[in-house]
Motif scaffolding. Structure first.
Motif, mmCIF file in Angstrom:
data_model
loop_
_atom_site.group_PDB
_atom_site.id
_atom_site.type_symbol
_atom_site.label_atom_id
_atom_site.label_comp_id
_atom_site.label_asym_id
_atom_site.label_seq_id
_atom_site.Cartn_x
_atom_site.Cartn_y
_atom_site.Cartn_z
ATOM 1 N N GLU A 49 1.348 -1.566 0.263
ATOM 2 C CA GLU A 49 -0.220 -0.349 -0.399
ATOM 3 C C GLU A 49 0.915 0.959 0.333
ATOM 4 N N TYR A 50 0.301 2.150 -0.593
ATOM 5 C CA TYR A 50 1.156 3.503 -0.365
ATOM 6 C C TYR A 50 1.814 3.565 0.619
ATOM 7 N N PHE A 51 2.856 4.124 0.740
ATOM 8 C CA PHE A 51 3.697 4.675 2.170
ATOM 9 C C PHE A 51 4.523 3.469 3.003
ATOM 10 N N ALA A 52 4.111 2.423 1.531
ATOM 11 C CA ALA A 52 4.910 1.010 2.729
ATOM 12 C C ALA A 52 6.398 0.853 2.730
ATOM 13 N N LEU A 53 7.469 1.904 2.013
ATOM 14 C CA LEU A 53 8.426 1.609 2.798
ATOM 15 C C LEU A 53 8.737 2.801 3.888
ATOM 16 N N GLU A 54 7.175 3.490 3.903
ATOM 17 C CA GLU A 54 7.753 4.814 4.688
ATOM 18 C C GLU A 54 8.601 4.393 6.698
ATOM 19 N N GLY A 55 9.015 4.700 7.342
ATOM 20 C CA GLY A 55 9.423 4.305 8.553
ATOM 21 C C GLY A 55 10.632 3.351 8.833
ATOM 22 N N LEU A 56 10.165 2.317 7.094
ATOM 23 C CA LEU A 56 11.364 1.277 6.489
ATOM 24 C C LEU A 56 13.456 1.877 7.769
ATOM 25 N N GLY A 57 13.814 2.681 7.146
ATOM 26 C CA GLY A 57 14.690 2.890 7.155
ATOM 27 C C GLY A 57 15.037 3.683 8.708
ATOM 28 N N GLN A 58 14.135 3.365 9.810
ATOM 29 C CA GLN A 58 14.325 3.979 11.045
ATOM 30 C C GLN A 58 14.470 2.414 11.797
ATOM 31 N N LEU A 59 14.051 1.681 11.273
ATOM 32 C CA LEU A 59 14.235 -0.090 11.674
ATOM 33 C C LEU A 59 15.220 -0.669 11.226
ATOM 34 N N ILE A 60 15.357 -0.520 10.369
ATOM 35 C CA ILE A 60 17.173 -0.982 9.852
ATOM 36 C C ILE A 60 17.852 -0.721 10.564
ATOM 37 N N ASN A 61 17.324 0.735 10.330
ATOM 38 C CA ASN A 61 18.839 1.850 11.594
ATOM 39 C C ASN A 61 19.293 0.901 13.204
ATOM 40 N N THR A 62 17.875 0.993 13.398
ATOM 41 C CA THR A 62 18.021 0.471 14.325
ATOM 42 C C THR A 62 18.255 -1.616 14.677
ATOM 43 N N PHE A 63 17.922 -2.218 13.807
ATOM 44 C CA PHE A 63 18.450 -3.292 13.348
ATOM 45 C C PHE A 63 19.966 -3.325 13.611
ATOM 46 N N ASN A 64 20.125 -2.507 12.812
ATOM 47 C CA ASN A 64 22.160 -2.351 12.772
ATOM 48 C C ASN A 64 22.514 -1.954 14.173
ATOM 49 N N ILE A 65 21.851 -0.784 14.860
ATOM 50 C CA ILE A 65 21.844 -0.846 15.927
ATOM 51 C C ILE A 65 22.912 -1.546 17.388
ATOM 52 N N VAL A 66 21.141 -2.196 17.190
ATOM 53 C CA VAL A 66 21.789 -4.125 18.282
ATOM 54 C C VAL A 66 22.597 -5.131 17.248
ATOM 55 N N LYS A 67 22.572 -4.813 16.778
ATOM 56 C CA LYS A 67 23.124 -6.125 16.021
ATOM 57 C C LYS A 67 25.115 -5.269 16.179
ATOM 58 N N LYS A 68 25.004 -4.136 15.977
ATOM 59 C CA LYS A 68 26.227 -3.869 16.535
ATOM 60 C C LYS A 68 27.100 -3.845 17.969
ATOM 61 N N ASN A 69 25.542 -3.972 18.632
ATOM 62 C CA ASN A 69 25.867 -3.666 20.209
ATOM 63 C C ASN A 69 25.590 -4.188 21.270
ATOM 64 N N LEU A 70 24.244 -4.566 20.786
ATOM 65 C CA LEU A 70 23.602 -5.502 21.733
ATOM 66 C C LEU A 70 23.084 -7.701 21.501
ATOM 67 N N ASN A 71 23.404 -7.507 19.949
ATOM 68 C CA ASN A 71 23.453 -9.212 19.648
ATOM 69 C C ASN A 71 24.004 -9.426 17.767
ATOM 70 N N SER A 72 25.025 -9.255 17.909
ATOM 71 C CA SER A 72 26.099 -10.258 16.515
ATOM 72 C C SER A 72 25.784 -10.991 16.404
ATOM 73 N N THR A 73 24.280 -11.131 16.195
ATOM 74 C CA THR A 73 24.439 -13.047 15.841
ATOM 75 C C THR A 73 22.894 -13.118 14.417
ATOM 76 N N LEU A 74 21.823 -11.608 15.516
ATOM 77 C CA LEU A 74 20.834 -11.270 14.057
ATOM 78 C C LEU A 74 21.219 -10.737 13.928
ATOM 79 N N GLU A 75 20.367 -11.236 12.542
ATOM 80 C CA GLU A 75 20.013 -11.488 11.033
ATOM 81 C C GLU A 75 18.465 -11.194 10.205
ATOM 82 N N LEU A 76 18.629 -10.880 9.039
ATOM 83 C CA LEU A 76 17.611 -10.007 8.821
ATOM 84 C C LEU A 76 17.159 -11.054 7.401
ATOM 85 N N LYS A 77 15.945 -11.852 7.949
ATOM 86 C CA LYS A 77 15.586 -13.396 7.240
ATOM 87 C C LYS A 77 14.742 -12.845 5.741
ATOM 88 N N GLY A 78 14.348 -12.040 5.627
ATOM 89 C CA GLY A 78 13.628 -11.120 4.727
ATOM 90 C C GLY A 78 12.269 -10.272 5.280
#
Length: 262
Positions: A158-187
């Protein structure tokens, strides 16, 4: 395998995906635990439990047995998960009291790793642990990301589907770097697809362009039966397994079991 489903945008089919994917994985012989980490408790009601409303609506075995008691109290996950209508499928219920958990967690020691420590005590009992997050990037979602091995992002066509996803990916990267190095983006799983509209097709193209090989081949259609089933307290496998929505989630479960993506 511990998989977290997250998207801070509401109404993207996140809970529907956790409920129905978990149901099909259980039907395929896997032992599955669903963890409802959303104070709205839609996953809980979607499995046929009600922890809201008057006392009569609360099954005895779920009283004072929610994920809140695990995060804030001293209960273990093994003390709070309940069976569902589907064999091999279990649930850690949520409730409205979880709404205040974000504030209560702030003052707690090692607050980001509480869920991880609790899951570690039951992890060997299940093939899959699926965590449904609230539509936000607060401490509940951080706990889920820290506890998980993989992240799946439901994205609606739907419209605005990708809105805000950058923030989620950024949070994912921060958690992976600092709190959970084994976390992977499955899909990324595309939901609410309407083949009649050009917009849906454009969103599919846009998501594939952005996430490339991290997009599941299975696309979940917009389907009335999928929308109806949670209000009846049933996953689509029990409500209408002949519907297009049911067939899509069965296909998605097989895709995840095949390990072709991620």
């Amino acid at each position: 395998m511990i998989i977290v489903f997250s998207n801070q945008k509401g109404g993207v089919g996140k809970t529907t995906t956790v409920l129905n994917l978990g149901s099909y994985l259980a039907e395929m012989g896997k032992k599955v635990l669903l963890i409802d980490l959303d104070p709205q408790a839609n996953l809980t009601s979607g499995t046929g439990y009600s922890v809201h409303g008057d006392e009569k609506s609360i099954p005895e075995k779920t009283k004072n047995k929610t994920v809140y008691e695990v995060l804030i109290g001293d209960k273990e996950l093994s003390n709070v998960f309940v069976s569902t209508q589907i064999e091999n499928l279990y649930l850690v219920p949520s409730g409205i009291e979880l709404a205040g958990a974000e504030i209560e967690l702030v003052s707690m020691m090692s607050r980001e790793t509480i869920l991880k420590r609790k899951i570690a005590t039951v992890n060997d009992q299940f093939d899959y642990i699926l965590i449904d997050c609230p539509p936000s990037l607060g401490l509940l979602t951080i706990n889920a990301l820290v506890a998980a091995e993989q992240l799946i992002i439901p994205v609606q066509c739907e419209y605005f589907a990708l809105e805000g996803l950058g923030q989620l990916i950024n949070t994912f990267n921060i958690v992976k770097k600092n709190l959970n190095s084994t976390l992977e983006l499955k899909g990324v799983v595309l939901t609410m697809f309407d083949s009649r509209t050009r917009l849906s097709k454009e969103i599919v193209e846009e998501v594939n362009r952005f996430f490339k090989d991290k997009v599941f081949k299975t696309i979940i259609p917009r389907n009335v039966r999928l929308s109806e089933s949670p209000s009846h307290g049933k996953p689509i496998t029990l409500y209408d397994r002949s519907s297009e929505g049911a067939k899509s989630y069965e296909k998605l479960a097989k895709e995840i079991l095949s390990g072709e993506i991620g």
